[in-house]
Design a protein around this motif. Structure first.
Motif, PDB file in Angstrom:
ATOM      1  N   GLU A 122       0.830  -1.206   0.000  1.00  0.00           N
ATOM      2  CA  GLU A 122       0.000   0.000   0.000  1.00  0.00           C
ATOM      3  C   GLU A 122       0.864   1.256   0.000  1.00  0.00           C
ATOM      4  O   GLU A 122       0.579   2.223  -0.704  1.00  0.00           O
ATOM      5  CB  GLU A 122      -0.917  -0.001   1.237  1.00  0.00           C
ATOM      6  N   ARG A 123       1.955   1.231   0.781  1.00  0.00           N
ATOM      7  CA  ARG A 123       2.832   2.410   0.834  1.00  0.00           C
ATOM      8  C   ARG A 123       3.562   2.620  -0.490  1.00  0.00           C
ATOM      9  O   ARG A 123       3.754   3.753  -0.926  1.00  0.00           O
ATOM     10  CB  ARG A 123       3.851   2.265   1.959  1.00  0.00           C
ATOM     11  N   LEU A 124       3.989   1.523  -1.126  1.00  0.00           N
ATOM     12  CA  LEU A 124       4.696   1.647  -2.414  1.00  0.00           C
ATOM     13  C   LEU A 124       3.789   2.307  -3.454  1.00  0.00           C
ATOM     14  O   LEU A 124       4.235   3.111  -4.275  1.00  0.00           O
ATOM     15  CB  LEU A 124       5.153   0.276  -2.913  1.00  0.00           C
ATOM     16  N   LEU A 125       2.497   1.985  -3.407  1.00  0.00           N
ATOM     17  CA  LEU A 125       1.547   2.585  -4.352  1.00  0.00           C
ATOM     18  C   LEU A 125       1.286   4.050  -4.023  1.00  0.00           C
ATOM     19  O   LEU A 125       1.151   4.892  -4.905  1.00  0.00           O
ATOM     20  CB  LEU A 125       0.215   1.810  -4.326  1.00  0.00           C
ATOM     21  N   ARG A 126       1.239   4.348  -2.711  1.00  0.00           N
ATOM     22  CA  ARG A 126       0.870   5.669  -2.243  1.00  0.00           C
ATOM     23  C   ARG A 126       2.031   6.659  -2.312  1.00  0.00           C
ATOM     24  O   ARG A 126       1.829   7.850  -2.445  1.00  0.00           O
ATOM     25  CB  ARG A 126       0.411   5.541  -0.782  1.00  0.00           C
ATOM     26  N   GLU A 127       3.252   6.133  -2.188  1.00  0.00           N
ATOM     27  CA  GLU A 127       4.437   6.999  -2.085  1.00  0.00           C
ATOM     28  C   GLU A 127       5.443   6.637  -3.172  1.00  0.00           C
ATOM     29  O   GLU A 127       6.433   5.965  -2.909  1.00  0.00           O
ATOM     30  CB  GLU A 127       5.050   6.848  -0.686  1.00  0.00           C
ATOM     31  N   PRO A 128       5.175   7.075  -4.422  1.00  0.00           N
ATOM     32  CA  PRO A 128       5.961   6.614  -5.578  1.00  0.00           C
ATOM     33  C   PRO A 128       7.436   7.019  -5.531  1.00  0.00           C
ATOM     34  O   PRO A 128       8.253   6.419  -6.222  1.00  0.00           O
ATOM     35  CB  PRO A 128       5.256   7.269  -6.779  1.00  0.00           C
ATOM     36  N   ALA A 129       7.789   7.994  -4.714  1.00  0.00           N
ATOM     37  CA  ALA A 129       9.192   8.435  -4.678  1.00  0.00           C
ATOM     38  C   ALA A 129      10.006   7.692  -3.623  1.00  0.00           C
ATOM     39  O   ALA A 129      11.202   7.933  -3.476  1.00  0.00           O
ATOM     40  CB  ALA A 129       9.256   9.939  -4.416  1.00  0.00           C
ATOM     41  N   ARG A 130       9.338   6.771  -2.846  1.00  0.00           N
ATOM     42  CA  ARG A 130      10.064   6.126  -1.739  1.00  0.00           C
ATOM     43  C   ARG A 130      10.140   4.608  -1.940  1.00  0.00           C
ATOM     44  O   ARG A 130       9.525   4.054  -2.824  1.00  0.00           O
ATOM     45  CB  ARG A 130       9.371   6.444  -0.421  1.00  0.00           C
ATOM     46  N   GLY A 131      10.911   3.969  -1.080  1.00  0.00           N
ATOM     47  CA  GLY A 131      11.013   2.510  -1.111  1.00  0.00           C
ATOM     48  C   GLY A 131      11.918   2.006  -2.217  1.00  0.00           C
ATOM     49  O   GLY A 131      11.641   0.968  -2.821  1.00  0.00           O
ATOM     50  N   GLU A 132      13.052   2.715  -2.439  1.00  0.00           N
ATOM     51  CA  GLU A 132      13.884   2.391  -3.616  1.00  0.00           C
ATOM     52  C   GLU A 132      14.440   0.966  -3.568  1.00  0.00           C
ATOM     53  O   GLU A 132      14.483   0.282  -4.601  1.00  0.00           O
ATOM     54  CB  GLU A 132      15.015   3.430  -3.792  1.00  0.00           C
TER      55      GLU A 132
ATOM     56  N   LEU B 223      13.187  -1.766  -1.956  1.00  0.00           N
ATOM     57  CA  LEU B 223      12.072  -2.697  -2.193  1.00  0.00           C
ATOM     58  C   LEU B 223      11.663  -2.695  -3.667  1.00  0.00           C
ATOM     59  O   LEU B 223      11.464  -3.746  -4.275  1.00  0.00           O
ATOM     60  CB  LEU B 223      10.861  -2.288  -1.353  1.00  0.00           C
ATOM     61  N   ARG B 224      11.567  -1.500  -4.256  1.00  0.00           N
ATOM     62  CA  ARG B 224      11.163  -1.403  -5.667  1.00  0.00           C
ATOM     63  C   ARG B 224      12.164  -2.092  -6.574  1.00  0.00           C
ATOM     64  O   ARG B 224      11.783  -2.750  -7.548  1.00  0.00           O
ATOM     65  CB  ARG B 224      11.061   0.069  -6.082  1.00  0.00           C
ATOM     66  N   ALA B 225      13.452  -1.964  -6.250  1.00  0.00           N
ATOM     67  CA  ALA B 225      14.478  -2.596  -7.075  1.00  0.00           C
ATOM     68  C   ALA B 225      14.319  -4.118  -7.041  1.00  0.00           C
ATOM     69  O   ALA B 225      14.621  -4.802  -8.012  1.00  0.00           O
ATOM     70  CB  ALA B 225      15.866  -2.199  -6.576  1.00  0.00           C
ATOM     71  N   TRP B 226      13.826  -4.655  -5.929  1.00  0.00           N
ATOM     72  CA  TRP B 226      13.679  -6.107  -5.802  1.00  0.00           C
ATOM     73  C   TRP B 226      12.424  -6.627  -6.475  1.00  0.00           C
ATOM     74  O   TRP B 226      12.444  -7.682  -7.097  1.00  0.00           O
ATOM     75  CB  TRP B 226      13.648  -6.515  -4.323  1.00  0.00           C
ATOM     76  N   VAL B 227      11.297  -5.930  -6.281  1.00  0.00           N
ATOM     77  CA  VAL B 227      10.025  -6.497  -6.744  1.00  0.00           C
ATOM     78  C   VAL B 227       9.500  -5.834  -8.018  1.00  0.00           C
ATOM     79  O   VAL B 227       8.604  -6.376  -8.662  1.00  0.00           O
ATOM     80  CB  VAL B 227       8.934  -6.446  -5.642  1.00  0.00           C
ATOM     81  N   GLY B 228      10.038  -4.689  -8.392  1.00  0.00           N
ATOM     82  CA  GLY B 228       9.573  -4.022  -9.609  1.00  0.00           C
ATOM     83  C   GLY B 228       8.091  -3.701  -9.521  1.00  0.00           C
ATOM     84  O   GLY B 228       7.596  -3.215  -8.502  1.00  0.00           O
ATOM     85  N   GLU B 229       7.377  -3.996 -10.608  1.00  0.00           N
ATOM     86  CA  GLU B 229       5.930  -3.740 -10.629  1.00  0.00           C
ATOM     87  C   GLU B 229       5.152  -4.828  -9.910  1.00  0.00           C
ATOM     88  O   GLU B 229       3.977  -4.662  -9.587  1.00  0.00           O
ATOM     89  CB  GLU B 229       5.443  -3.670 -12.099  1.00  0.00           C
ATOM     90  N   ASN B 230       5.821  -5.955  -9.667  1.00  0.00           N
ATOM     91  CA  ASN B 230       5.123  -7.125  -9.125  1.00  0.00           C
ATOM     92  C   ASN B 230       5.011  -7.047  -7.600  1.00  0.00           C
ATOM     93  O   ASN B 230       5.504  -7.918  -6.879  1.00  0.00           O
ATOM     94  CB  ASN B 230       5.866  -8.399  -9.556  1.00  0.00           C
TER      95      ASN B 230
ATOM     96  N   GLY C 194      18.407  -0.372   5.000  1.00  0.00           N
ATOM     97  CA  GLY C 194      18.284   1.075   5.050  1.00  0.00           C
ATOM     98  C   GLY C 194      17.130   1.674   4.262  1.00  0.00           C
ATOM     99  O   GLY C 194      17.037   2.901   4.143  1.00  0.00           O
ATOM    100  N   ASP C 195      16.235   0.840   3.735  1.00  0.00           N
ATOM    101  CA  ASP C 195      15.070   1.366   3.013  1.00  0.00           C
ATOM    102  C   ASP C 195      14.091   1.999   4.020  1.00  0.00           C
ATOM    103  O   ASP C 195      13.506   1.306   4.854  1.00  0.00           O
ATOM    104  CB  ASP C 195      14.392   0.214   2.256  1.00  0.00           C
ATOM    105  N   ALA C 196      13.936   3.319   3.925  1.00  0.00           N
ATOM    106  CA  ALA C 196      13.166   4.046   4.949  1.00  0.00           C
ATOM    107  C   ALA C 196      11.699   3.659   4.943  1.00  0.00           C
ATOM    108  O   ALA C 196      11.058   3.572   6.000  1.00  0.00           O
ATOM    109  CB  ALA C 196      13.322   5.553   4.747  1.00  0.00           C
ATOM    110  N   LEU C 197      11.138   3.402   3.763  1.00  0.00           N
ATOM    111  CA  LEU C 197       9.730   3.000   3.688  1.00  0.00           C
ATOM    112  C   LEU C 197       9.544   1.653   4.380  1.00  0.00           C
ATOM    113  O   LEU C 197       8.606   1.462   5.168  1.00  0.00           O
ATOM    114  CB  LEU C 197       9.285   2.936   2.218  1.00  0.00           C
TER     115      LEU C 197
END
Ligand SMILES: [Zn+2]
Length: 315
Positions: free
Chosen positions: A195-205, A207-214, A230-233
């Motif tokens: 939910e946070r990854l969807l809500r906060e597109p500029a954060r969670g770098e 986590l995003r690198a690991w899971v991408g869009e999935n 160290g991922d703040a999100l």
């Protein structure tokens, strides 16, 4: 020799305990089997009986203790159901095992049994009162009062996972909203991160690198790993989950004033920050007189707690 059975849902374990020269029980042998996704109660029961026969090698057990992952009528030795495996509904597990192995059998649910194991052999040794909480795919709890399992009038005591702490929170499997389980268990951590990854597109770098869009495949383990790196999100999600649990534990401590709270289950292996957040939230939610009574410790027996507890049920 005492046999200990742990019907864990995704895996089943059978262990044999034997006395050493000093008379103390030692874990002599252990067999573990993963349960296939299409397994039903009859399959798991047959698997466990086969494992037991292998450990017994023709000998007769003095008693059998059973930990079952799901609601149990302990006084009747009756499994109510399993939330993970179909076909367990209203199974007289105690009497089935007692007639098959011709011995005394005691059956209880896994949180109660693990609580007893930690009290007798683990992180709760020497405590007259103990509350044990397991945080993994769900959140369960068990009370030990004066060295014995306290089950309550309807054998449902200790269900901390279904204490409501956010009445407008996410819906729960029990039909209500904002239960501890929906804010603290592994799947809840994954959901909150999603939910946070969807809500906060500029954060969670990280986590995003690991899971991408999935993001649907995101796991609590990944969230914790990203938090450690160290991922703040991810750190925020882990802290929120720890605070939710700690807040509820504060309520429990105010109500019952247990000597110690012991936390087990996969999520509680998240590390020191997790525990500090749980403790801080609990302390912030008790009266000042109870600040020094907040004693929250990690479990000592890990995945084997239900086996040691099963031993304690019958020894
Ligand atoms: Zn609930």
């Amino acid at each position: 020799m005492i046999l200990a059975f742990d019907f864990g849902g995704t895996k089943n374990t059978c262990a044999a305990f034997e006395r050493d020269a000093a008379g103390a029980y030692q874990l002599a042998a252990l067999e573990r089997r993963a349960s296939p996704p299409d397994a039903d109660g009859a399959y798991d029961y047959a698997t466990m009986c086969e494992l037991a026969r292998g450990l017994l090698r023709g000998r007769a057990p003095d008693a059998i203790g059973v930990s079952f992952g799901g609601p149990v009528r302990a006084s009747a030795g009756w499994v109510v159901l399993s939330h993970h495996v179909p076909g367990w509904e209203n199974t007289p597990l105690r009497d089935q095992l007692a007639s098959l192995f011709e011995t005394r059998v005691v059956v209880d649910n896994d949180a109660n049994v693990a609580a007893l194991g930690e009290a007798r052999f683990g992180a709760g040794q020497g405590c007259a009162s103990l509350f044990y909480v397991t945080v993994s795919t769900g959140v369960g709890g068990g009370w030990i009062l004066n060295g014995e399992i306290y089950r309550g009038a309807n054998e449902l005591a200790g269900e901390i996972g279904h204490i409501v702490i956010a009445p407008d929170g996410p819906p729960c499997v029990c039909g209500r909203r904002g239960c501890v389980e929906q804010l603290a268990c592994g799947p809840a951590i994954a959901r909150m991160a999603r939910e946070r990854l969807l809500r906060e597109p500029a954060r969670g770098e990280i986590l995003r690198a690991w899971v991408g869009e999935n993001t649907a495949a995101l796991t609590a383990q990944q969230v914790n790993d990203a938090a450690q790196q160290g991922d703040a999100l991810a750190q925020q999600v882990m802290a929120d989950a720890a605070r939710a649990l700690g807040f509820a534990l504060g309520n429990v401590i105010v109500l019952m004033n247990p000597q110690r709270v012991v936390l087990g289950g996969g999520v509680t292996k998240a590390g020191a920050d997790y525990f500090e957040n749980v403790r801080a939230a609990a302390r912030a939610n008790v009266m000042p007189e109870l600040h020094n009574a907040v004693d929250i410790q990690p479990a000592a027996l890990g995945d084997d707690a239900p086996l040691w507890g099963a031993l304690a049920l019958v020894s």
